[in-house]
Design a protein around this motif. Structure first.
Motif, PDB file in Angstrom:
ATOM      1  N   LEU A 198       0.830  -1.197   0.000  1.00 46.70           N
ATOM      2  CA  LEU A 198       0.000   0.000   0.000  1.00 46.70           C
ATOM      3  C   LEU A 198       0.868   1.252   0.000  1.00 46.70           C
ATOM      4  N   ILE A 199       1.911   1.269   0.817  1.00 46.14           N
ATOM      5  CA  ILE A 199       2.823   2.415   0.852  1.00 46.14           C
ATOM      6  C   ILE A 199       3.487   2.597  -0.506  1.00 46.14           C
ATOM      7  N   ALA A 200       3.918   1.497  -1.113  1.00 44.88           N
ATOM      8  CA  ALA A 200       4.552   1.580  -2.432  1.00 44.88           C
ATOM      9  C   ALA A 200       3.570   2.113  -3.474  1.00 44.88           C
ATOM     10  N   SER A 201       2.334   1.654  -3.441  1.00 44.55           N
ATOM     11  CA  SER A 201       1.336   2.103  -4.417  1.00 44.55           C
ATOM     12  C   SER A 201       1.022   3.576  -4.260  1.00 44.55           C
ATOM     13  N   VAL A 202       0.803   4.007  -3.037  1.00 40.86           N
ATOM     14  CA  VAL A 202       0.472   5.414  -2.789  1.00 40.86           C
ATOM     15  C   VAL A 202       1.663   6.298  -3.165  1.00 40.86           C
ATOM     16  N   SER A 203       2.868   5.874  -2.814  1.00 39.52           N
ATOM     17  CA  SER A 203       4.055   6.663  -3.151  1.00 39.52           C
ATOM     18  C   SER A 203       4.235   6.769  -4.651  1.00 39.52           C
ATOM     19  N   PHE A 204       4.086   5.644  -5.345  1.00 35.32           N
ATOM     20  CA  PHE A 204       4.230   5.648  -6.795  1.00 35.32           C
ATOM     21  C   PHE A 204       3.249   6.615  -7.440  1.00 35.32           C
ATOM     22  N   THR A 205       1.985   6.517  -7.063  1.00 35.73           N
ATOM     23  CA  THR A 205       0.958   7.366  -7.654  1.00 35.73           C
ATOM     24  C   THR A 205       1.183   8.836  -7.308  1.00 35.73           C
ATOM     25  N   ALA A 206       1.546   9.106  -6.065  1.00 34.76           N
ATOM     26  CA  ALA A 206       1.777  10.492  -5.659  1.00 34.76           C
ATOM     27  C   ALA A 206       2.932  11.111  -6.430  1.00 34.76           C
ATOM     28  N   TRP A 207       4.043  10.394  -6.550  1.00 44.49           N
ATOM     29  CA  TRP A 207       5.194  10.952  -7.265  1.00 44.49           C
ATOM     30  C   TRP A 207       4.909  11.112  -8.751  1.00 44.49           C
ATOM     31  N   MET A 208       4.227  10.164  -9.358  1.00 43.33           N
ATOM     32  CA  MET A 208       3.890  10.300 -10.775  1.00 43.33           C
ATOM     33  C   MET A 208       3.022  11.529 -11.010  1.00 43.33           C
TER      34      MET A 208
ATOM     35  N   VAL B 171      -3.463   9.232 -13.809  1.00 42.43           N
ATOM     36  CA  VAL B 171      -4.112   8.235 -12.945  1.00 42.43           C
ATOM     37  C   VAL B 171      -4.635   7.073 -13.780  1.00 42.43           C
ATOM     38  N   GLN B 172      -5.219   7.359 -14.934  1.00 42.69           N
ATOM     39  CA  GLN B 172      -5.694   6.290 -15.812  1.00 42.69           C
ATOM     40  C   GLN B 172      -4.532   5.448 -16.326  1.00 42.69           C
ATOM     41  N   ALA B 173      -3.414   6.071 -16.606  1.00 38.10           N
ATOM     42  CA  ALA B 173      -2.233   5.329 -17.061  1.00 38.10           C
ATOM     43  C   ALA B 173      -1.637   4.500 -15.927  1.00 38.10           C
ATOM     44  N   ASP B 174      -1.777   4.969 -14.687  1.00 39.07           N
ATOM     45  CA  ASP B 174      -1.241   4.251 -13.526  1.00 39.07           C
ATOM     46  C   ASP B 174      -2.049   3.008 -13.184  1.00 39.07           C
ATOM     47  N   MET B 175      -3.329   2.992 -13.498  1.00 38.95           N
ATOM     48  CA  MET B 175      -4.194   1.897 -13.064  1.00 38.95           C
ATOM     49  C   MET B 175      -3.721   0.517 -13.517  1.00 38.95           C
ATOM     50  N   PRO B 176      -3.365   0.309 -14.772  1.00 38.50           N
ATOM     51  CA  PRO B 176      -2.890  -1.028 -15.160  1.00 38.50           C
ATOM     52  C   PRO B 176      -1.615  -1.437 -14.404  1.00 38.50           C
ATOM     53  N   VAL B 177      -0.737  -0.470 -14.174  1.00 33.46           N
ATOM     54  CA  VAL B 177       0.496  -0.762 -13.448  1.00 33.46           C
ATOM     55  C   VAL B 177       0.183  -1.145 -12.007  1.00 33.46           C
ATOM     56  N   LEU B 178      -0.674  -0.352 -11.359  1.00 31.23           N
ATOM     57  CA  LEU B 178      -1.029  -0.651  -9.971  1.00 31.23           C
ATOM     58  C   LEU B 178      -1.784  -1.976  -9.851  1.00 31.23           C
ATOM     59  N   CYS B 179      -2.676  -2.247 -10.778  1.00 33.91           N
ATOM     60  CA  CYS B 179      -3.415  -3.516 -10.745  1.00 33.91           C
ATOM     61  C   CYS B 179      -2.475  -4.698 -10.952  1.00 33.91           C
ATOM     62  N   SER B 180      -1.533  -4.556 -11.863  1.00 39.30           N
ATOM     63  CA  SER B 180      -0.549  -5.627 -12.077  1.00 39.30           C
ATOM     64  C   SER B 180       0.303  -5.841 -10.835  1.00 39.30           C
ATOM     65  N   TYR B 181       0.709  -4.748 -10.214  1.00 43.70           N
ATOM     66  CA  TYR B 181       1.517  -4.838  -8.994  1.00 43.70           C
ATOM     67  C   TYR B 181       0.760  -5.569  -7.891  1.00 43.70           C
ATOM     68  N   TRP B 182      -0.500  -5.171  -7.672  1.00 46.05           N
ATOM     69  CA  TRP B 182      -1.294  -5.814  -6.619  1.00 46.05           C
ATOM     70  C   TRP B 182      -1.612  -7.268  -6.963  1.00 46.05           C
ATOM     71  N   ALA B 183      -1.793  -7.586  -8.231  1.00 45.73           N
ATOM     72  CA  ALA B 183      -2.005  -8.988  -8.616  1.00 45.73           C
ATOM     73  C   ALA B 183      -0.766  -9.815  -8.264  1.00 45.73           C
ATOM     74  N   GLY B 184       0.413  -9.252  -8.510  1.00 43.02           N
ATOM     75  CA  GLY B 184       1.645  -9.936  -8.123  1.00 43.02           C
ATOM     76  C   GLY B 184       1.773 -10.106  -6.627  1.00 43.02           C
ATOM     77  N   VAL B 185       1.372  -9.093  -5.876  1.00 39.27           N
ATOM     78  CA  VAL B 185       1.411  -9.185  -4.405  1.00 39.27           C
ATOM     79  C   VAL B 185       0.474 -10.293  -3.929  1.00 39.27           C
ATOM     80  N   TYR B 186      -0.748 -10.308  -4.457  1.00 40.19           N
ATOM     81  CA  TYR B 186      -1.704 -11.349  -4.067  1.00 40.19           C
ATOM     82  C   TYR B 186      -1.199 -12.739  -4.430  1.00 40.19           C
TER      83      TYR B 186
END
Length: 107
Positions: free
Chosen positions: A18-28, A50-65
């Protein structure tokens, strides 16, 4: 020790991703703000980022899960909190060394 108490409360499996996701989105989004010369188009640019970030964030969370589902956490791992001045110095040295190595490799 305060560090151990904080870690015991924040060591759920989802806290670090969650920290990584929020940091990534905030900095972008911050970079998008500074790259735009016109503030009138900022909202449109922000939505595009934000729309461009969504596939990246979803892929990241899928990997985490997937990792959580497939890999058991290691047993007997310490918290990593420094408990003495020498431990604090070692933590500082490891952090500084990591930053220097990162800068050397990527800049």
């Amino acid at each position: 020790m305060a560090c151990n108490r904080l870690l015991s409360e924040c060591t759920q499996w989802w806290v670090e991703p969650l920290i990584a996701s929020v940091s990534f989105t905030a900095w972008m989004n911050l970079f998008a703000l500074f790259e735009k010369e016109s503030s009138s188009a900022f909202v449109q640019r922000l939505l595009a980022v934000v729309q461009a970030d969504m596939p990246v964030l979803c892929s990241y969370w899928a990997g985490v899960y997937a990792w959580i589902a497939l890999v058991d956490p290691p047993a007997g791992v310490e918290s990593g909190c420094p408990e003495s001045p020498s431990d604090s110095l070692l933590l500082f040295a490891e952090t500084a060394g990591g930053l220097v190595a990162y800068d050397f490799l990527f800049f």
